[in-house]
Design a protein around this motif. Structure first.
Motif, short mmCIF file in Angstrom:
data_model
loop_
_atom_site.label_atom_id
_atom_site.label_comp_id
_atom_site.label_asym_id
_atom_site.label_seq_id
_atom_site.Cartn_x
_atom_site.Cartn_y
_atom_site.Cartn_z
N GLY A 132 0.85 -1.19 0.00
CA GLY A 132 0.00 0.00 0.00
C GLY A 132 0.88 1.23 0.00
O GLY A 132 1.88 1.29 -0.72
N LEU A 133 0.53 2.20 0.83
CA LEU A 133 1.34 3.42 0.97
C LEU A 133 2.06 3.32 2.32
O LEU A 133 1.42 3.27 3.36
CB LEU A 133 0.42 4.64 0.93
N THR A 134 3.38 3.25 2.26
CA THR A 134 4.18 3.13 3.48
C THR A 134 5.15 4.30 3.58
O THR A 134 5.84 4.61 2.61
CB THR A 134 4.95 1.79 3.48
N LEU A 135 5.15 4.95 4.74
CA LEU A 135 5.99 6.14 4.95
C LEU A 135 7.14 5.72 5.85
O LEU A 135 6.92 5.23 6.96
CB LEU A 135 5.14 7.23 5.60
N ILE A 136 8.37 5.89 5.38
CA ILE A 136 9.54 5.35 6.08
C ILE A 136 10.38 6.47 6.69
O ILE A 136 10.72 7.45 6.01
CB ILE A 136 10.39 4.47 5.15
N HIS A 137 10.70 6.31 7.97
CA HIS A 137 11.44 7.30 8.76
C HIS A 137 12.64 6.68 9.43
O HIS A 137 12.67 5.47 9.66
CB HIS A 137 10.58 7.78 9.95
N TYR A 138 13.53 7.55 9.89
CA TYR A 138 14.68 7.08 10.66
C TYR A 138 14.47 7.21 12.16
O TYR A 138 15.28 6.73 12.94
CB TYR A 138 15.93 7.87 10.28
N THR A 139 13.44 7.91 12.58
CA THR A 139 13.33 8.21 14.01
C THR A 139 11.87 8.25 14.44
O THR A 139 10.96 8.49 13.64
CB THR A 139 14.01 9.57 14.33
N THR A 140 11.66 7.99 15.72
CA THR A 140 10.30 8.03 16.26
C THR A 140 10.00 9.39 16.88
O THR A 140 8.97 9.56 17.53
CB THR A 140 10.14 6.95 17.35
N HIS B 166 8.79 -3.31 -11.08
CA HIS B 166 9.79 -2.34 -11.51
C HIS B 166 9.77 -2.29 -13.04
O HIS B 166 9.55 -3.29 -13.72
CB HIS B 166 11.17 -2.72 -10.97
N GLY B 167 9.99 -1.09 -13.57
CA GLY B 167 9.95 -0.92 -15.03
C GLY B 167 8.54 -0.73 -15.57
O GLY B 167 8.34 -0.72 -16.78
N VAL B 168 7.57 -0.59 -14.68
CA VAL B 168 6.16 -0.43 -15.06
C VAL B 168 5.60 0.75 -14.27
O VAL B 168 5.97 0.96 -13.12
CB VAL B 168 5.37 -1.73 -14.70
N VAL B 169 4.69 1.52 -14.90
CA VAL B 169 3.90 2.48 -14.11
C VAL B 169 2.43 2.06 -14.18
O VAL B 169 1.89 1.80 -15.26
CB VAL B 169 4.11 3.95 -14.57
N ARG B 170 1.84 1.90 -13.03
CA ARG B 170 0.41 1.57 -12.94
C ARG B 170 -0.32 2.84 -12.53
O ARG B 170 0.07 3.50 -11.56
CB ARG B 170 0.16 0.49 -11.88
N ALA B 171 -1.42 3.16 -13.22
CA ALA B 171 -2.14 4.40 -12.93
C ALA B 171 -2.63 4.44 -11.48
O ALA B 171 -2.59 5.49 -10.83
CB ALA B 171 -3.32 4.55 -13.90
N ASP B 172 -3.09 3.29 -10.95
CA ASP B 172 -3.60 3.30 -9.57
C ASP B 172 -2.49 3.65 -8.56
O ASP B 172 -2.71 4.45 -7.63
CB ASP B 172 -4.30 1.96 -9.21
N ILE B 173 -1.32 3.10 -8.77
CA ILE B 173 -0.19 3.34 -7.86
C ILE B 173 0.32 4.77 -8.02
O ILE B 173 0.60 5.47 -7.03
CB ILE B 173 0.93 2.30 -8.14
N TYR B 174 0.43 5.23 -9.29
CA TYR B 174 0.84 6.61 -9.56
C TYR B 174 -0.10 7.59 -8.84
O TYR B 174 0.35 8.57 -8.22
CB TYR B 174 0.83 6.86 -11.07
N THR B 175 -1.40 7.36 -8.94
CA THR B 175 -2.39 8.28 -8.39
C THR B 175 -2.28 8.38 -6.87
O THR B 175 -2.38 9.47 -6.30
CB THR B 175 -3.81 7.82 -8.81
N ILE B 176 -2.04 7.23 -6.22
CA ILE B 176 -1.86 7.25 -4.75
C ILE B 176 -0.62 8.06 -4.38
O ILE B 176 -0.64 8.87 -3.45
CB ILE B 176 -1.72 5.80 -4.21
N MET B 177 0.47 7.83 -5.12
CA MET B 177 1.71 8.55 -4.82
C MET B 177 1.54 10.06 -5.00
O MET B 177 1.95 10.86 -4.16
CB MET B 177 2.83 8.02 -5.70
N LYS B 178 0.89 10.44 -6.10
CA LYS B 178 0.69 11.87 -6.39
C LYS B 178 -0.17 12.50 -5.30
O LYS B 178 0.11 13.62 -4.84
CB LYS B 178 0.03 12.02 -7.77
N GLU B 179 -1.20 11.78 -4.87
CA GLU B 179 -2.07 12.29 -3.81
C GLU B 179 -1.27 12.48 -2.51
O GLU B 179 -1.45 13.48 -1.81
CB GLU B 179 -3.23 11.30 -3.59
N ALA B 180 -0.38 11.54 -2.19
CA ALA B 180 0.43 11.63 -0.97
C ALA B 180 1.34 12.86 -1.04
O ALA B 180 1.50 13.58 -0.04
CB ALA B 180 1.25 10.36 -0.78
N VAL B 181 1.91 13.12 -2.21
CA VAL B 181 2.79 14.29 -2.37
C VAL B 181 1.96 15.58 -2.24
O VAL B 181 2.35 16.51 -1.51
CB VAL B 181 3.52 14.25 -3.73
#
Lengths: 322, 322
Positions: free
Chosen positions: B132-140, B193-208
Motif C-alpha cells: 500500500g502506501l508506506t511512509l519510512i522514517h529514521y526516528t520516532t 519495476h519498469g512499469v507504471v500503474r495508474a492506480d499506484i501513480y495516483t496514490i503517490m501523487k495524492e500523498a505528495v
C-alpha cells in the motif's frame, strides 16, 4: 480409436512420434519462473537419473549471462534472434552476445528447419501483464501444439489457459521455439520481472509436466479427439501516448483497462489515464487486448497488443505406426 | 489553539516553519511512479510558473542515468550512499557514478546535518511488495514527519497508510531523505519495476499533494492536534532458502505469505514453498512481515523484513511565531 456418432471406428490423423523435447527457461534473464522450473528439472534429473520423465527431455538456460545479471538481455533481445538471417549471420568480434548464443542454441536444438531439429521446444516466459497461462504459436495448423493446448485447457482449471497465434511465416519467426519442429512458448503472469511468485511458478511447472504427459501418451498410441480450440490472433499493437519531442510517456494504462487482458475492448472504453488526469478512449472496432502494461514492451513502444478471437477446428490425432 | 478537556486554551509544540521542500523521484531508476510524479510536477511548474504550489518545491530526478536505462542503479545503489562516510569520500576517476551523484545531491539539498539543509525531502519509491502506501522514517521523534503521516492516514482511504521506523542514528542513515532536516520516503506497491500503474501513480501523487498541503497549513499557523500514531519498527530481515554452494534460491515466498505485508506472522505459519513442493514454516515470535518478495532485495539476500507494531504518541504542533 474414436467411435463416431454412427458407431464406426475412425482413426485420427497420423503424425510422427515426438522423440525428444526441450524445456528452455531464462530466454529473458529476469523472467524467473522459467529459470527456476529449469533448475528444478535439472535437480530432478540429478536425483532420479535420465528416467526422471517418460520421454527424453533436454533442459536449457537460454541466456545464462542475462540470468546471472537478472536482466532481460545483455546486448539485444535473444528472442528476436532466431530468424534465418540472424542465425546465418557471420560471427565477428563485435557480434552481440545474444547473436552468438542464438547460433549456439540453434546448433544444440536445431538446425532450424532441418530434419535434425528437436521435435518440440517449450520456451518459458513471464509477463507483468495479467495473462494467466498463454500458449503462443506461429501457426494455426500445427495439430501437435494445438492438441497440447487443448489438453492443458482441460487439465488446468486454476487460471485461464488461452491460445495466441502470431501467424508469421516460420522462416521469419524470430523466437527460440521456432527452431524446433513443433514449438510454442508459455507466458505466465502477472509476475514482476526479477521476482518469482510461487503461484505463477506452480502454474508454469504444471503446464510443463502436462506437456510431457501429453507427448508420452501420444507416443504410446493414445488417440486424441479433435474439436474446437478458441484462439486469439494478433492484429496490431498500440503505443502509449508520448511527448512528441522527448518520447517520454505522458499517460499510463487506464485503471479500467489494467489487468483486463483478453477482455473485449469496445469503442468508448478507457485506454489511458494521462499523468495530469485526462482519460483517452478507444475509438476503433471491438478487439481483445493482451500484454497490457508489459514492462519489457515500453522500449518496444507497445502499451498492449490487440487481437481477434477465432475458433480453430483441429482433427483427431494419433501417432504414426512404423 | 486547542481547547483541553478542562476548557483551558493550550498551544501546540512550537516548531520552525518549513521554508522549502524537495520531491525526488528516480532514486531507483526503474521505480517509475516517482519518475512520472516528478515529470508531472515539472510540467505543472512550466504551465503555472513558480506558484504551482503554495510553498516552494524543488523537484529532482535523483539518478537520471539509471532512469534513462530503466535500472535500479548503474554502479551501486545510490540510496545507500547518503551516510556521512560516503558523502565525504574523495572523488577519483574510479568513483562509482552513484557516489558522485550522491555528493551532487548533498550539495544541492544539504549539506546533510547543516542548517543550510533543505527542510524536508519526500523521496518517492515503488515496491513489488503489497505494501500500500508506506511512509519510512529514521526516528520516532520527528514530530513534523509523524504529523504528516497522521494527516495522510486521515485523508487517504483507498489504501492502507502505514508508518515504518528504521531507528538508525541520523549520521549512519544512508538514504536520500536523511540529507534534509525532516525527511521521509514514500513506498507505494505493488508495482513491478519498469512499469507504471495508474492506480499506484495516483496514490503517490495524492500523498505528495497532501504533504505540500500539510506544510502550507502548518506554515500558515494551523495547530495540528497530537495523538497516537501506529507504527512498525524494523526488527530483522529473513533471507530465502538457498543452495549452500551456488547461493541460488531453492524456494519462493509461500502463497499464503505472498501479498500479506504487515499481517501478523505467527509460529507455524507457512513462509516458503520450495521448488519441489515442501513448505517451510515460521518458528519464532509473532512479528509483522513487510517488503515481502521485493525484487531489488534478492541481491541483498532479503526475502522480507520483520517488524514490531508499536504506538507512538505525538504532541500537538504549530509553527513558531517570529
Amino acid at each position: 480409436m474414436i467411435l463416431t456418432e454412427e458407431g464406426r471406428e475412425e482413426r485420427g490423423k497420423s503424425l510422427f512420434s515426438l522423440a525428444r523435447m526441450a524445456v528452455s527457461g531464462g530466454t529473458h534473464g529476469n523472467e524467473l519462473s522459467g529459470v527456476y522450473v529449469v533448475q528444478e528439472m535439472e535437480r530432478q534429473r540429478k536425483e532420479t537419473g535420465e528416467h526422471a520423465w517418460p520421454i527424453p527431455v533436454t533442459t536449457v538456460l537460454s541466456n545464462p549471462r542475462a540470468v546471472k545479471e537478472c536482466r532481460r538481455y545483455i546486448d539485444k533481445d535473444i528472442n528476436r534472434c532466431f530468424n534465418r538471417a540472424t542465425l546465418s549471420s557471420p560471427i565477428t568480434d563485435s557480434s552481440p552476445y545474444e547473436v552468438r548464443r542464438a547460433q549456439e542454441l540453434n546448433n544444440l536444438l536445431g538446425p532450424k528447419g532441418s530434419t535434425d531439429a528437436i521435435d518440440l521446444i517449450c520456451d518459458l516466459h513471464n509477463t507483468t501483464a495479467n495473462m494467466g497461462l498463454t500458449l503462443i504459436h506461429y501457426t494455426t495448423s500445427d495439430w501437435v501444439t494445438l492438441h497440447i493446448c487443448k489438453y492443458l485447457q482441460t487439465k488446468i482449471t486454476k487460471v485461464p489457459v488461452r491460445v495466441l497465434v502470431l501467424d508469421v511465416p516460420i522462416s521469419d519467426a524470430y523466437s527460440l521455439e521456432s527452431v524446433s519442429k513443433h514449438g510454442f512458448s508459455i507466458e505466465v503472469g502477472p509476475q514482476p520481472h526479477g521476482v518469482v511468485r510461487a503461484d505463477i511458478y506452480t502454474i508454469m511447472k504444471e503446464a510443463v509436466d502436462l506437456t510431457i504427459d501429453w507427448i508420452h501418451k501420444f507416443n504410446s498410441g493414445t488417440v486424441f479427439e479433435g474439436g474446437d480450440v478458441e484462439a486469439f490472433k494478433l492484429i496490431k499493437s498500440v503505443d502509449y501516448p508520448r511527448d512528441p519531442k522527448t518520447r517520454t510517456l505522458t499517460a499510463a494504462i487506464h485503471p479500467h483497462l489494467q489487468d483486463r487482458d483478453f477482455c473485449l475492448l469496445k469503442q468508448g472504453d478507457p485506454l489511458f489515464l494521462s499523468f495530469s488526469g485526462e482519460t483517452v478512449k478507444y475509438e476503433e472496432e471491438p478487439l481483445h487486448p493482451f500484454f497490457i502494461n508489459e514492462a519489457a514492451y515500453y522500449e518496444k513502444e507497445i502499451a498492449f497488443h490487440l487481437g481477434k478471437k477465432m475458433m480453430l477446428t483441429i482433427p483427431s490425432v494419433q501417432v504414426q505406426k512404423d
